[in-house]
Design an enzyme around this catalytic site. Structure first.
Site, PDB file in Angstrom:
ATOM      1  CG  HIS A  88      -1.115   3.690  13.718  1.00  2.00           C
ATOM      2  ND1 HIS A  88      -2.333   4.098  14.203  1.00  2.00           N
ATOM      3  CD2 HIS A  88      -1.204   3.752  12.358  1.00  2.00           C
ATOM      4  CE1 HIS A  88      -3.118   4.428  13.184  1.00  2.00           C
ATOM      5  NE2 HIS A  88      -2.471   4.216  12.063  1.00  2.00           N
ATOM      6  CD  GLU A 100      -4.077  -4.758   4.993  1.00  2.00           C
ATOM      7  OE1 GLU A 100      -5.229  -5.217   4.842  1.00  2.00           O
ATOM      8  OE2 GLU A 100      -3.830  -3.529   5.022  1.00  2.00           O
ATOM      9  CD  GLU A 150      -2.515  -1.547   2.502  1.00  2.00           C
ATOM     10  OE1 GLU A 150      -2.466  -0.745   3.449  1.00  2.00           O
ATOM     11  OE2 GLU A 150      -2.990  -2.703   2.608  1.00  2.00           O
ATOM     12  CD  GLN A 188      -0.066   2.443   4.805  1.00  4.22           C
ATOM     13  OE1 GLN A 188      -1.197   2.665   5.238  1.00  4.22           O
ATOM     14  NE2 GLN A 188       0.322   2.833   3.599  1.00  4.22           N
ATOM     15  CE1 TYR A 244      -4.406  -0.678  11.144  1.00  2.29           C
ATOM     16  CE2 TYR A 244      -2.717   0.388   9.838  1.00  2.29           C
ATOM     17  CZ  TYR A 244      -3.700   0.446  10.802  1.00  2.29           C
ATOM     18  OH  TYR A 244      -3.986   1.641  11.415  1.00  2.29           O
TER      19      TYR A 244
HETATM   20  C1  TPP Z   1      -6.390  -2.939   7.565  1.00  2.00           C
HETATM   21  C2  TPP Z   1      -5.752  -1.607   7.359  1.00  2.00           C
HETATM   22  N1  TPP Z   1      -4.827  -1.452   6.389  1.00  2.00           N
HETATM   23  C3  TPP Z   1      -4.194  -0.268   6.194  1.00  2.00           C
HETATM   24  C4  TPP Z   1      -4.491   0.822   6.982  1.00  2.00           C
HETATM   25  C5  TPP Z   1      -3.750   2.169   6.797  1.00  2.00           C
HETATM   26  N2  TPP Z   1      -4.636   3.178   6.216  1.00  2.00           N
HETATM   27  C6  TPP Z   1      -5.334   4.022   6.996  1.00  2.00           C
HETATM   28  S1  TPP Z   1      -6.348   5.023   6.087  1.00  2.00           S
HETATM   29  C7  TPP Z   1      -5.818   4.343   4.630  1.00  2.00           C
HETATM   30  C8  TPP Z   1      -6.405   4.822   3.328  1.00  2.00           C
HETATM   31  C9  TPP Z   1      -7.897   4.590   3.249  1.00  2.00           C
HETATM   32  O1  TPP Z   1      -8.405   5.144   2.058  1.00  2.00           O
HETATM   33  P1  TPP Z   1      -9.961   5.191   1.810  1.00  2.00           P
HETATM   34  O2  TPP Z   1     -10.560   3.868   2.123  1.00  2.00           O
HETATM   35  O3  TPP Z   1     -10.183   5.728   0.437  1.00  2.00           O
HETATM   36  O4  TPP Z   1     -10.542   6.183   2.914  1.00  2.00           O
HETATM   37  P2  TPP Z   1     -10.335   7.761   2.987  1.00  2.00           P
HETATM   38  O5  TPP Z   1      -9.160   7.990   3.916  1.00  2.00           O
HETATM   39  O6  TPP Z   1     -10.069   8.276   1.623  1.00  2.00           O
HETATM   40  O7  TPP Z   1     -11.597   8.312   3.565  1.00  2.00           O
HETATM   41  C10 TPP Z   1      -4.867   3.350   4.860  1.00  2.00           C
HETATM   42  C11 TPP Z   1      -4.194   2.557   3.809  1.00  2.00           C
HETATM   43  C12 TPP Z   1      -5.482   0.628   7.995  1.00  2.00           C
HETATM   44  N3  TPP Z   1      -5.845   1.632   8.804  1.00  2.00           N
HETATM   45  N4  TPP Z   1      -6.086  -0.579   8.155  1.00  2.00           N
END
Ligand code: TPP
Ligand code: TPP
Ligand code: MG
Ligand code: MG
Lengths: 338, 416, 338, 416
Positions: free
Chosen positions: A129, A60, A29, A82, A86
């Site tokens: 985190h 994942e 990611e 990441q 996660y």
């Molecule tokens: C299982 C998991 N994988 C990765 C993350 C890290 N992470 C937090 S927000 C995010 C992006 C999410 O994007 P989106 O679903 O489009 O939501 P937005 O922030 O745009 O509202 C990521 C990769 C996480 N919180 N949980």
């Protein structure tokens, strides 16, 4: 020798490996164009192209599962989760598939894959985190589990992991990414640049998996630690003024039992440290092994200092984190015991 | 507030149920079945959006009279000997299954899973691939090995976990593995490999190779999370993979409606990803082969993934541990409207004058003799509880490329 | 008192609970009309209707995740994972969600759910019908982990688990479903009907979580076991002719440490048993605790007898399974030591 | 064999890339945007199969002139004060966000996530629900709380992890929880709660209740496995749930194309399950509310789930840890064709003579004063590193309903 932060050393390890072997591919990611939320893959897509370093969907399980298929084909995927917090959606692919392919197929299909992930706390990242899930992998035979504590090792261990014929879970203590951290959170942080272990040789070198390193010689007690806790161990020994021997395990599975036994038989006392919650943490395995292998040399029970058995909190990070005070107190009690 | 508003009727849970249960009269009249030859055959590079209709019909080639009709038949035009070979593969798989079912009942092994009624799917698909391509099969695609010329004896050694087993008795029966035959080591965990197939295909594309992969999954298993991950990755990276969904109407005791939900078909899942999705008569050897050729061609031409739903029926129990009469009418199998794949291809060959009842009976006898001979040879080595079995030392091998110290210690402690 | 097999006792626990509390719902793969591949839910759909006992799609993550939502609403879901080997796709929902809801929301949202699953080997089920993943749950704070060893306990513990306000992972040793199994696989199996612990009281009763039971009193050594291994422990002690005290832990998390410490301080020796692979298994935590709490009473190191660190094999099941011979050998060595 | 056949071109991997990167000129001309009022409004009980078109368009109500037009506007017909309230909620959310962003920069807390450009979605949806219904939000739906009248001070205490925080400083900022306000405790793990929302709705149906639930997920997170499980369960059991997908074009640095793949839209995912799927202009307060009312009505009437894709744009960084200029042109936000939700509703109200620039400026000042006052009060209790913080004892509470012995021992060892 060039000096590097942990992030630079990790990136360099991937760079060197990708340059040497076209089979090495990197994805996860945000790792492509942007280079990862911690910048560990910055520049790799530009240098090796989007089909060798690319962004993955937020899945994942997909990242690891696709990686397993690639590894079975003959590539050497180095995937990034990441945050270790996660990795659970990928747990089935790791446990039931990556760790089993070789055994199931009697060596016909294998999984030379590295699963990198930032681990541990100390950044006010709260519950999701900050986790340290290493014990959830050390219980899974077929996997190797590595946790570096400094840039020198990080590069050498990651190259070794990439070249390893079996799946390796590579846990990167995120609190060490930009500088060594000894747990004295209220004291000024030193940058890696001023630290001996940031001298990272250029080009290719590897640090063999399964070998621990003695970070501090001592006679009174053996401290077993890995990742961030290695630095906390050193700080704790200083604070307590105890002649402790500090062993940096570096690889948890397979474990360098010999190094551990040799040290504990010498000191007769053992303290085990980790950030992860205490119960069923990797410290349990270490304590179980040490008492079994060194029973007649032990002058006191093996002690564990670890994260409390609660989810990782936000505001109370420094009460939760097993810092130098707790280590020092444990050391003092341990050397005074019996 | 809404939850106490008398004008609003209370909610209730919908739990799908099959049309009939034991005691009831099987009724498939609700299953719309287009006449053979009536479904169009698009060009492999037609826009996915333009083919949505193919996810809601059934591509069929063999009609009631055993004739091969329609555009898919014309595109196929297989040589006679290929047709005869196909029939032979299905017969061989069926007879092999029957023998192994008996062997399990005789306690020569712990467990077995047969293909009864589904032989056409894996046997025909295998012929659409090229050497070097890779299948990621479930436990119900042994036809890929049979039609690929994998030795029966090898399969039997695995089923018996005897000393001839290349997998050293580690795996449950039927979880075969053969890289040279493009048959990925079968996992006991459902759906995990559907996703790995996509990764394998991506790797081929990354490497500038020409190999493609095929993922396999059952109707029930499409509910698993990895099914989604597979479609996401296949769709995003246009992986050269054929994503095969074998809809045999049942999981174990659970009918397809529980996994499928409100969508009319499983092929429909592909539409949510812009992936071409075709539904095909899984009991029609020619239809399966024709659609497989089409999907393989798409993947090979770097046009990306295809979802194929094979409509078939699991005529036997789920496994030797299962008694289907406990949850579905025994008559249901006979009432299945798409018939039996062996009978249908046989009828086609006879209609074309390439085959006869006599030759069929003779072939059956020959194949039975062949299987029995292989079985004798395999049993001469051993079965699960008798004869020569893999060395206990093997139990500790292949956990890692090199045995780590702790495992070596354990092996010594175990006395091997 | 009626006599029941483990399967009947488990079914009865759900029946009693569903009759007493409309909030109790049961679902999982094949649990509805058919009543489960091991028949543990047979008859419940007929009796309570399809909206309280139903078939779920083959999605362990979906089963647990939907269950968490139901529990948060106020129901008490009792979900079945068909085999413990298949729980990994649900691991994220269990670890990141079920175990954390109460903490995260400061008690505003909770997860009173039971996750049942057949565990352990002994049925020639190979790699994916034989695993014992308990240690992957005991490391997760917020969960409770239960492993019954007989019908009496199974019913009482399951009712206690259903009534517990927090998520409980309920591991059912499938080798015990139809009869006690002491590991002598080549000897005739006795049915539960002829076993004292199959006397199961009718109606509602519960066995408190967190309490171990002494199955055999002894002075020479303490054996810590749970599930199938309780019976193997008894058989092993017989075979070795050692005066062993056998403790059936019943609940692994929270653990009845007091019962363990009391016994080991008395015997001065301790053997830990489990089917799961050795490294980082729950035996590690037990050994770590025992050596810490009983150090000055131990006359020999705590010993572990467990599954070898390989995936669970098919043909060599009885070489893999830690049977009575291995237990007897360990006991003999243990009592002779020092 | 195929993989060495010179007549076959080698395969290559497709990796989707956004139209522009920093340095390039933003260009949304590729994004087809139907004129406001042009998309039909089906009856809530229309067959899902008959509504597939709604997954590939954008339902819009407010046109360029600020007029509310078309069937969705007619069905909506909100009283004037409800419109003014809506504007106020969006303004309040925006100002609250701005203050908290600053507070984070001043190190009064560790982290923050704002809604800039997405205010209409959560603010309007909240008004479509009834007391007792339950949202399963992500970290970017604080509008559900604001529009639900949740006290600002409560929100700030959580952000500051101070002693006023009902969550006792355990959670990362913005991961609020309020059962009375129908706001489920937000998880840091993506997609897990989309599925839990379905389970909650199923529970309401099982209980013969009238409450419904709403799941929330981002475009990037639809790639997660639990998204699939949610749709499978919602489709099979016809759960009374609204499945909201907020497509703000970006994950963190990853554009929507990586999660979406070959499907033209995220709403399309619903079609694979036979679930009605609507796409709506997420920057149009009235369109969001109109579609929310429709989907809520379906769920309430036991007609089952609805997938709604909100087309919007994340105008700010992903979080305070993110600098979007590193992966997209700074100009992209201004070029976004659907405009700003506050500006658009404001224009509508002015056009209708219900509002004016003066009153808007005045309202802004009032709201800022209100927020500032609440902030002062909150900071009087404490911020992350100063003032009164939750007791360390609280760190050990709520792991279980009753603290088990080992945890009590640990708390004592910790000295609390
Ligand atoms: C299982 C998991 N994988 C990765 C993350 C890290 N992470 C937090 S927000 C995010 C992006 C999410 O994007 P989106 O679903 O489009 O939501 P937005 O922030 O745009 O509202 C990521 C990769 C996480 N919180 N949980
Ligand atoms: C992850 C996982 N969950 C559950 C099972 C148990 N199981 C084995 S086969 C089966 C049914 C599969 O049905 P389907 O996908 O339709 O395949 P079929 O057997 O009909 O070919 C189940 C539930 C499993 N093997 N793996
Ligand atoms: Mg099936
Ligand atoms: Mg987004």
């Amino acid at each position: 020798m060039p000096r590097m932060t942990m992030i630079e050393a990790i990136r360099d390890a991937m760079d060197v490996s990708m340059a040497a072997d076209p089979a090495v591919v990197v994805f996860g990611e945000d790792v492509g164009y942007f280079g990862g939320v911690f910048r560990c893959t910055a520049g790799l897509q530009k240098k090796y192209g989007p089909s060798r370093c690319f962004d993955a969907p937020i899945s994942e399980s997909g990242i690891v599962g696709a990686g397993i298929g690639m590894a079975a084909y003959g590539l050497k995927p180095v995937v990034e989760i990441q945050f270790a917090d996660y990795v659970y959606p990928a747990y089935d692919q790791i446990v039931s598939e990556a760790a089993r392919l070789r055994y199931r197929s009697a060596g016909e299909f294998t999984c030379p894959m590295v699963i990198r992930m930032p681990t541990g706390g100390g950044i006010f990242g709260g519950q999701t985190h900050s986790q340290s899930p290493e014990a959830l992998f050390t219980h899974v035979t077929g996997l190797k589990v590595v946790v570096p504590s400094n840039p020198q090792d990080a590069k050498g261990l990651l190259i070794a992991a990439i070249e390893d014929p079996d799946p390796v879970v590579f846990l990167e203590p995120k609190r060490l990414y930009n500088g060594p951290f000894d747990g004295w959170h209220d004291r000024p942080v030193t940058a890696w640049k001023t630290h001996a272990q940031s001298e990272v040789a250029e080009g290719h070198y590897s640090v063999a998996l399964g070998q621990a390193a003695v970070r501090r010689e001592g006679r009174a007690v053996t401290i077993l630690a890995y990742g961030t806790m290695v630095h906390v161990a050193l700080a704790g020994a200083e604070a307590a003024g105890v002649d402790a021997e500090v062993i940096d395990l570096r690889t948890l599975l397979p474990l360098d039992l010999e190094a551990i036994v040799t040290s504990v038989r010498k000191t007769g006392r053992c303290l085990v440290l980790h950030e992860a919650t205490l119960t069923s943490g990797f410290g349990a395995e270490l304590a179980a092994l040490v008492q079994a292998e060194c029973f007649y040399h032990l002058e006191a029970p093996v002690r564990r200092v670890a994260g409390w058995d609660t989810p990782y909190p936000h505001v109370h990070e420094w009460i939760y984190f097993p810092g130098p005070e707790r280590v020092a107190r444990a050391l003092t009690e341990l050397v005074e015991e019996a | 507030m809404a939850d106490s508003d008398p004008r609003i009727a209370p909610l209730s849970l919908t739990v799908p149920e099959p049309a009939v249960r034991p005691g009831g009269q099987p009724d498939f009249s609700g299953v719309p079945i287009p006449r053979a030859g009536t479904v169009r055959r698009p060009a492999v590079d037609e826009e996915p959006e333009a083919m949505r209709d193919l996810a809601f019909t059934i591509i069929r080639v063999l009609n009631r009279d055993g004739a091969a009709v329609g555009p898919w038949a014309e595109a196929l035009a297989l040589p006679d000997d290929e047709l005869l070979t196909g029939l032979r593969h299905m017969m061989l798989l069926r007879i092999y299954d029957a023998r192994m079912m008996t062997a399990q009942r005789q306690q020569k092994t712990s467990f077995y899973m047969q293909h009864l009624g589904e032989e056409a799917i894996s046997c025909a698909f295998a012929r659409a691939l090229s050497p070097g391509d890779m299948n990621f099969p479930t436990y119900r695609q042994a036809g890929l090995l049979i039609a690929g010329g994998y030795p029966l004896s090898e399969m039997m050694h695995q089923v018996y976990s005897n000393d001839g087993d290349r997998l050293r008795g580690r795996q449950l029966p039927v979880l075969y593995s053969s890289k040279p035959h493009g048959f990925f080591t079968v996992s006991g965990n459902l759906a995990t490999q559907f996703l790995q197939a996509v990764g394998w295909g991506m790797a081929s594309a990354i490497s500038g190779d020409r190999k493609i992969s095929a993922g396999w999954i059952g109707d029930g298993s499409t509910a698993e999370s990895d099914f989604h991950a597979a479609l996401v990755f296949a769709s995003t990276y246009k992986a050269p993979v054929v994503l095969n969904i074998v809809n045999n109407q049942w999981a174990i005791s659970t009918f397809q409606g529980i996994a499928r939900g409100g969508a009319g078909t499983f092929a429909a899942r592909g539409l949510g990803f812009g992936i071409p999705a075709l539904r095909v008569d899984g009991n029609d050897y020619l239809a399966v082969r024709a659609v497989a050729d089409w999907a393989v061609a798409r993947a090979r031409a770097n046009l990306g993934p295809t979802v194929v739903e094979y409509v078939t029926y699991r005529a036997g129990g789920h496994s030797t541990s299962d008694d289907p009469n406990a949850y579905r009418p025994a008559e249901e199998s006979a009432a299945w409207p798409l018939g039996d794949p062996v009978v249908r291809l046989k009828a086609h060959l006879i209609a074309r004058g390439l085959w006869s009842e006599e030759r069929h009976a003779q072939a059956e006898a020959e194949i039975l003799a062949e299987v029995t001979a292989a079985q004798k040879a395999a049993e001469a080595i051993g079965t699960l509880h008798t004869g020569r079995r893999p060395s206990p030392r093997d139990m500790f091998e292949d956990v890692y490329a090199q045995m780590p110290p702790h495992l070596r210690r354990q092996r010594q402690e175990a006395g091997f």
